[in-house]
Write a protein that holds these residues in place. Structure first.
Motif, mmCIF file in Angstrom:
data_model
loop_
_atom_site.group_PDB
_atom_site.id
_atom_site.type_symbol
_atom_site.label_atom_id
_atom_site.label_comp_id
_atom_site.label_asym_id
_atom_site.label_seq_id
_atom_site.Cartn_x
_atom_site.Cartn_y
_atom_site.Cartn_z
ATOM 1 N N VAL A 118 32.322 -42.310 42.891
ATOM 2 C CA VAL A 118 33.769 -42.135 43.019
ATOM 3 C C VAL A 118 34.069 -40.652 43.186
ATOM 4 N N LYS A 119 34.888 -40.345 44.192
ATOM 5 C CA LYS A 119 35.325 -38.961 44.413
ATOM 6 C C LYS A 119 36.529 -38.703 43.515
ATOM 7 N N LEU A 120 36.412 -37.716 42.643
ATOM 8 C CA LEU A 120 37.506 -37.363 41.740
ATOM 9 C C LEU A 120 38.576 -36.585 42.498
ATOM 10 N N ALA A 121 39.844 -36.830 42.179
ATOM 11 C CA ALA A 121 40.940 -36.115 42.824
ATOM 12 C C ALA A 121 40.873 -34.621 42.517
ATOM 13 N N THR A 122 40.286 -34.265 41.397
ATOM 14 C CA THR A 122 40.180 -32.861 40.986
ATOM 15 C C THR A 122 38.928 -32.189 41.537
ATOM 16 N N GLY A 123 38.108 -32.931 42.271
ATOM 17 C CA GLY A 123 36.873 -32.415 42.843
ATOM 18 C C GLY A 123 35.666 -32.984 42.136
ATOM 19 N N GLY A 124 34.585 -33.071 42.840
ATOM 20 C CA GLY A 124 33.358 -33.620 42.280
ATOM 21 C C GLY A 124 33.316 -35.125 42.388
ATOM 22 N N THR A 125 32.253 -35.701 41.850
ATOM 23 C CA THR A 125 32.070 -37.150 41.876
ATOM 24 C C THR A 125 31.547 -37.631 40.528
ATOM 25 N N VAL A 126 31.675 -38.924 40.320
ATOM 26 C CA VAL A 126 31.125 -39.575 39.138
ATOM 27 C C VAL A 126 30.683 -40.977 39.559
ATOM 28 N N THR A 127 29.605 -41.463 38.982
ATOM 29 C CA THR A 127 29.182 -42.845 39.230
ATOM 30 C C THR A 127 29.890 -43.732 38.214
ATOM 31 N N VAL B 47 40.027 -40.469 32.660
ATOM 32 C CA VAL B 47 39.482 -39.231 33.216
ATOM 33 C C VAL B 47 40.411 -38.673 34.279
ATOM 34 N N GLY B 48 40.974 -39.544 35.094
ATOM 35 C CA GLY B 48 41.873 -39.105 36.158
ATOM 36 C C GLY B 48 41.821 -40.022 37.362
ATOM 37 N N LYS B 49 42.422 -39.556 38.445
ATOM 38 C CA LYS B 49 42.470 -40.317 39.691
ATOM 39 C C LYS B 49 41.192 -40.098 40.488
ATOM 40 N N GLY B 50 40.900 -41.071 41.339
ATOM 41 C CA GLY B 50 39.746 -40.961 42.212
ATOM 42 C C GLY B 50 39.864 -41.942 43.354
ATOM 43 N N SER B 51 38.855 -41.939 44.223
ATOM 44 C CA SER B 51 38.865 -42.864 45.354
ATOM 45 C C SER B 51 37.446 -43.125 45.833
ATOM 46 N N VAL B 52 37.298 -44.251 46.520
ATOM 47 C CA VAL B 52 36.024 -44.639 47.138
ATOM 48 C C VAL B 52 36.319 -45.086 48.569
ATOM 49 N N PRO B 53 35.350 -44.958 49.482
ATOM 50 C CA PRO B 53 35.586 -45.448 50.837
ATOM 51 C C PRO B 53 35.610 -46.973 50.844
ATOM 52 N N GLY B 54 36.605 -47.535 51.510
ATOM 53 C CA GLY B 54 36.697 -48.981 51.575
ATOM 54 C C GLY B 54 38.071 -49.450 52.010
ATOM 55 N N ARG B 55 38.265 -50.765 51.915
ATOM 56 C CA ARG B 55 39.522 -51.388 52.301
ATOM 57 C C ARG B 55 40.085 -52.157 51.109
#
Length: 137
Positions: free
Chosen positions: A94-103, A32-40
């Motif tokens: 997960v926050k998508l790099a292109t905007g929006g979120t997905v679980t 789907v693409g790149k994304g990120s979550v808060p964490g270490r």
């Protein structure tokens, strides 16, 4: 909660990884693409360990895959990740790099390991700086 039909990966299963299991994931799921979550994110040697933390300002960078219905890839990755007392598969937003979120499902550890923090939160970038060779299987 509805079971996620996506997977978030941040280490050896990343889209850029040459690892055989990453190649298998690319064949059996749609990137789907790149994304990120808060964490270490921690450097465990040839693989990372991620700790999800809603309050953390740092982010763990990874890739999102859409899982095909009735695919066995998630069960295979459970075995690969050693989903047991150390790594747990949990649903994360997960926050998508292109905007929006997905679980999506993600494999995380419960407590900080005795390892070096990856400040960038990006395992692939960290590995290329630390060791310019490809990520080992």
């Amino acid at each position: 909660m509805k079971q996620p039909n996506h997977l978030f990966v941040y280490g050896t299963l990343r889209h850029e990884s040459p690892h055989p299991m990453a190649r298998r994931l690319r064949l059996q799921a749609r990137h789907v693409g790149k994304g990120s979550v808060p964490g270490r994110l921690y450097d465990m040697g040839w693989y990372p360990a991620g700790i999800h933390d809603h309050a953390e300002k740092r982010r763990i960078v990874g890739d999102i895959y859409a899982l095909k219905p009735d695919s066995q890839i998630l069960a295979e990755i459970d075995v690969y990740e050693g989903a047991d007392d150390t790594y747990k598969r949990v649903p994360l937003v997960v926050k998508l790099a292109t905007g929006g979120t997905v679980t999506a499902w993600a494999y995380v550890v419960a407590k900080s390991p005795r390892a070096r923090l990856i400040e960038s939160g990006d395992f692939i970038a960290h590995q290329s700086i630390k060791n310019p060779r490809p990520v080992r299987p």
